[in-house]
Motif scaffolding. Structure first.
Motif, short mmCIF file in Angstrom:
data_model
loop_
_atom_site.label_atom_id
_atom_site.label_comp_id
_atom_site.label_asym_id
_atom_site.label_seq_id
_atom_site.Cartn_x
_atom_site.Cartn_y
_atom_site.Cartn_z
N ARG A 19 -56.74 7.76 12.70
CA ARG A 19 -55.67 8.74 12.73
C ARG A 19 -56.20 10.13 12.41
O ARG A 19 -55.81 11.12 13.04
CB ARG A 19 -54.55 8.37 11.76
CG ARG A 19 -53.39 9.36 11.82
CD ARG A 19 -52.20 8.93 11.00
NE ARG A 19 -52.47 8.93 9.55
CZ ARG A 19 -51.53 8.73 8.63
NH1 ARG A 19 -50.27 8.49 9.00
NH2 ARG A 19 -51.83 8.73 7.35
N ALA A 20 -57.08 10.22 11.43
CA ALA A 20 -57.64 11.53 11.07
C ALA A 20 -58.42 12.13 12.23
O ALA A 20 -58.35 13.33 12.50
CB ALA A 20 -58.54 11.38 9.84
N ASP A 21 -59.18 11.30 12.94
CA ASP A 21 -59.94 11.78 14.10
C ASP A 21 -59.00 12.32 15.18
O ASP A 21 -59.28 13.35 15.80
CB ASP A 21 -60.80 10.67 14.68
CG ASP A 21 -61.97 10.28 13.78
OD1 ASP A 21 -62.29 11.06 12.86
OD2 ASP A 21 -62.53 9.19 13.98
N ARG A 61 -48.15 14.50 11.79
CA ARG A 61 -48.18 13.21 11.10
C ARG A 61 -46.85 12.97 10.39
O ARG A 61 -46.37 13.84 9.66
CB ARG A 61 -49.31 13.21 10.08
CG ARG A 61 -49.37 11.92 9.26
CD ARG A 61 -50.19 12.09 8.00
NE ARG A 61 -51.61 12.29 8.29
CZ ARG A 61 -52.57 12.02 7.41
NH1 ARG A 61 -52.27 11.55 6.21
NH2 ARG A 61 -53.83 12.24 7.72
N GLU A 69 -55.92 13.45 14.74
CA GLU A 69 -55.32 14.70 14.23
C GLU A 69 -56.26 15.89 14.43
O GLU A 69 -55.81 17.00 14.79
CB GLU A 69 -54.99 14.55 12.75
CG GLU A 69 -53.75 13.75 12.45
CD GLU A 69 -53.46 13.72 10.97
OE1 GLU A 69 -52.36 14.16 10.58
OE2 GLU A 69 -54.33 13.27 10.20
N GLU A 70 -57.54 15.68 14.19
CA GLU A 70 -58.50 16.76 14.35
C GLU A 70 -58.53 17.27 15.78
O GLU A 70 -58.61 18.49 16.03
CB GLU A 70 -59.89 16.28 13.93
CG GLU A 70 -60.05 16.08 12.43
CD GLU A 70 -61.42 15.52 12.08
OE1 GLU A 70 -62.29 15.50 12.98
OE2 GLU A 70 -61.63 15.13 10.92
N ASP A 123 -55.22 19.23 16.37
CA ASP A 123 -55.22 20.50 15.64
C ASP A 123 -56.17 21.51 16.28
O ASP A 123 -55.87 22.71 16.36
CB ASP A 123 -55.59 20.27 14.18
CG ASP A 123 -54.51 19.52 13.41
OD1 ASP A 123 -53.38 19.44 13.92
OD2 ASP A 123 -54.82 19.01 12.31
N TRP A 133 -50.47 4.11 9.08
CA TRP A 133 -51.28 5.08 9.79
C TRP A 133 -50.65 5.42 11.14
O TRP A 133 -51.27 5.29 12.20
CB TRP A 133 -52.70 4.53 9.94
CG TRP A 133 -53.31 4.26 8.60
CD1 TRP A 133 -53.27 5.07 7.50
CD2 TRP A 133 -54.02 3.08 8.19
NE1 TRP A 133 -53.92 4.49 6.44
CE2 TRP A 133 -54.40 3.27 6.83
CE3 TRP A 133 -54.39 1.90 8.84
CZ2 TRP A 133 -55.11 2.32 6.12
CZ3 TRP A 133 -55.10 0.96 8.14
CH2 TRP A 133 -55.45 1.16 6.79
N TYR A 141 -48.88 7.78 14.10
CA TYR A 141 -48.99 9.10 14.71
C TYR A 141 -48.03 9.11 15.90
O TYR A 141 -47.99 8.15 16.67
CB TYR A 141 -50.41 9.41 15.18
CG TYR A 141 -50.62 10.89 15.41
CD1 TYR A 141 -50.88 11.75 14.34
CD2 TYR A 141 -50.52 11.43 16.68
CE1 TYR A 141 -51.04 13.10 14.54
CE2 TYR A 141 -50.70 12.79 16.89
CZ TYR A 141 -50.96 13.62 15.82
OH TYR A 141 -51.11 14.97 16.02
N GLU A 160 -57.06 4.45 9.07
CA GLU A 160 -56.80 5.79 8.56
C GLU A 160 -57.78 6.80 9.17
O GLU A 160 -57.42 7.92 9.49
CB GLU A 160 -56.90 5.78 7.04
CG GLU A 160 -56.42 7.05 6.38
CD GLU A 160 -56.34 6.90 4.87
OE1 GLU A 160 -55.65 7.74 4.24
OE2 GLU A 160 -56.97 5.97 4.32
N ARG A 161 -59.04 6.38 9.32
CA ARG A 161 -60.05 7.25 9.92
C ARG A 161 -59.70 7.57 11.37
O ARG A 161 -59.86 8.70 11.83
CB ARG A 161 -61.41 6.57 9.85
CG ARG A 161 -62.56 7.34 10.47
CD ARG A 161 -62.91 8.56 9.66
NE ARG A 161 -62.41 9.78 10.26
CZ ARG A 161 -62.50 10.97 9.74
NH1 ARG A 161 -63.04 11.13 8.55
NH2 ARG A 161 -62.02 12.03 10.34
#
Length: 461
Positions: free
Chosen positions: A316-318, A339, A320-321, A324, A345, A347, A313-314
């Protein structure tokens, strides 16, 4: 981070493990040291017999361990089976070639005479227990490409694997034991990353190898430097994929898709920055984006899936950042970039154009199926963009012009230049990078000699 198998396709925790306590770690360190004293004297033929047996067992286990890898870190199961087969191939390659790669070297007779010797040679001797700190993205291959040459050289290994692939880590220990290696030849340490520093400081550990993030590499290198221990580091990569006007553009675009999304885009040697000459940029961008859109995203255990979930999950968040940030800074999203709903998780395969030097994604590694497109006016600008990165692992160049090939080979700052094809590791070729991608080499003769004591033997006249 807990030591656990968490299925990235749905977020379900399947198995958890307790970290080894200090008493068990001490037992294993003692065992490694004691085993090395005898294993180092074994013949190449005996080591090769054991390693070939491990390869045979891995072939037999291929389908089963592939499902384990897929469940632990999300790679499409077809790719997981291919990884297992590649590991068996590398084991057999080192079993066959280690004797010649580590054969005594004889200096020129004139140099021997000039030194005042009757005869002299250079011999490769094992160093001792080697600590391997390995990542989750290729949970078998990253370990085997260290373990096969290390064991054939007469070293013993201790594996600290990523905490999200414990079943694969334990499988590797069991595999070598079933093949006939004594217990201390290869051991898995179920420990968190916080325990690495103390183990590396232990005098019984003679060297270390790490594949992973730049911060992890810095930490291991710093401790090893204090302790004056040899290290090999393979860190991040943001590899360029350069397309020139003479290239087969359609073929380049087709290969580019695979080069970017292999292993769900979570590969240090995946092509990430696509640098295309203005004359063919529009055509390449269209074909490449079409190919990325067409990829089948889904359950990694299904045979037709081409892109599965990211491993965490981390992670994917990285990713996405980075996307974005690029979007806010003016990048154009040609496909993907959002997402999806639902568990896991995931992408989507994403293509970004209009990248500039101020965007984070220009400087940082995008570890997932996100590609960046750059337009280059000529060869000089293509080289400039390609080298404008803190990383230098590998590179891909598409051209039919011999002079352009020579220029790229001369000027690209990378550990490899792959012409009209995508970067791929093979046991016969050295693998590693420059700049912040690390130092030292794995695979080939260069890799097996990294953890050897290169000994000069001189006899007086």
């Amino acid at each position: 981070m807990p030591i656990a198998t968490v299925n990235p396709a749905n977020g379900e925790t399947l198995k958890t493990y307790e970290a080894m306590d200090e008493e068990e770690l001490e037992r294993r360190l003692r065992l490694a040291e004691a085993t090395f004293r005898t294993y180092r004297t074994t013949a190449f033929a005996d080591r090769a017999r054991l390693l070939n047996r491990a390869a045979d067992l891995l072939d037999e286990d291929g389908a089963e361990i592939a499902r384990v890898m897929t469940t632990e870190m999300g790679k499409p199961v077809r790719q997981a089976r291919a990884e297992a087969a590649k590991c068996a191939k590398a084991m057999r390659w080192y079993a066959e070639h280690a004797p010649e790669l580590l054969a005594d070297e004889r200096p020129a007779e004139s140099d021997v005479k000039d030194s005042g010797a009757s005869h002299a040679l250079v011999r490769y001797r094992p160093l001792g227990p080697v600590l391997a700190v390995m990542p989750w993205n290729f949970p078998l291959w990253q370990v085997v490409r260290f373990a096969a040459p290390a064991l054939m050289a007469g070293n013993v290994g201790l594996l600290k694997h990523a905490s999200n692939v414990p079943q694969t880590a334990l499988y590797l220990e069991d595999l070598f034991h079933r093949a006939g290696f004594t217990e201390g030849c290869f051991q898995t340490l179920l420990i968190g990353s916080g325990a690495v520093d103390e183990i590396l400081r232990d005098e019984r550990i003679r060297a270390a190898t790490l594949t992973g993030s730049e911060p992890a590499g810095r930490a291991v290198a710093a401790t090893a430097g204090q302790m004056v221990k040899k290290t090999v580091l393979e860190l991040g990569g943001s590899d360029p994929f350069v397309v020139m006007p003479s290239a087969d553009v359609d073929r380049a675009a087709e290969v580019a898709v695979t080069a970017r999304v292999q292993n769900n885009g979570q590969s240090c040697i995946a092509a990430k920055r696509f640098i295309v000459h203005s004359d063919v940029y529009d055509r390449f961008a269209e074909r490449f984006t079409e190919g990325m859109k067409a990829l089948k995203v889904g359950d990694p255990l299904e045979e037709e899936t081409e892109v599965g979930p990211l491993a965490s999950e981390r992670g994917r968040a990285d990713l996405e950042e980075l996307v974005d940030d690029a979007r806010r800074s003016g990048a154009t999203v040609l496909c993907g970039g959002e997402r999806p709903d639902g568990p896991g998780w995931y992408y989507p395969p994403t293509v970004l154009a209009g990248i500039d030097r101020e965007m984070r994604i220009h400087r940082e590694e995008a570890f997932g199926p996100v590609a960046t497109l750059y337009r280059a006016a000529d060869l000089d600008e293509a080289v400039l963009i390609a080298n404008d990165s803190p990383f230098g692992l590998s590179s891909n160049v598409w051209t039919r012009e011999a002079a352009e090939v020579d220029r790229f080979v001369r000027d690209l700052e990378a550990g490899g230049v792959y012409v009209n094809g995508m970067t791929a590791s093979h046991p016969a070729f050295p693998f590693g990078g420059v700049k912040r991608s690390g130092y030292g080499r794995e695979l080939s003769g260069h890799g097996i000699r990294e953890f050897c004591n290169i000994t000069t033997v001189w006899h007086g006249a």
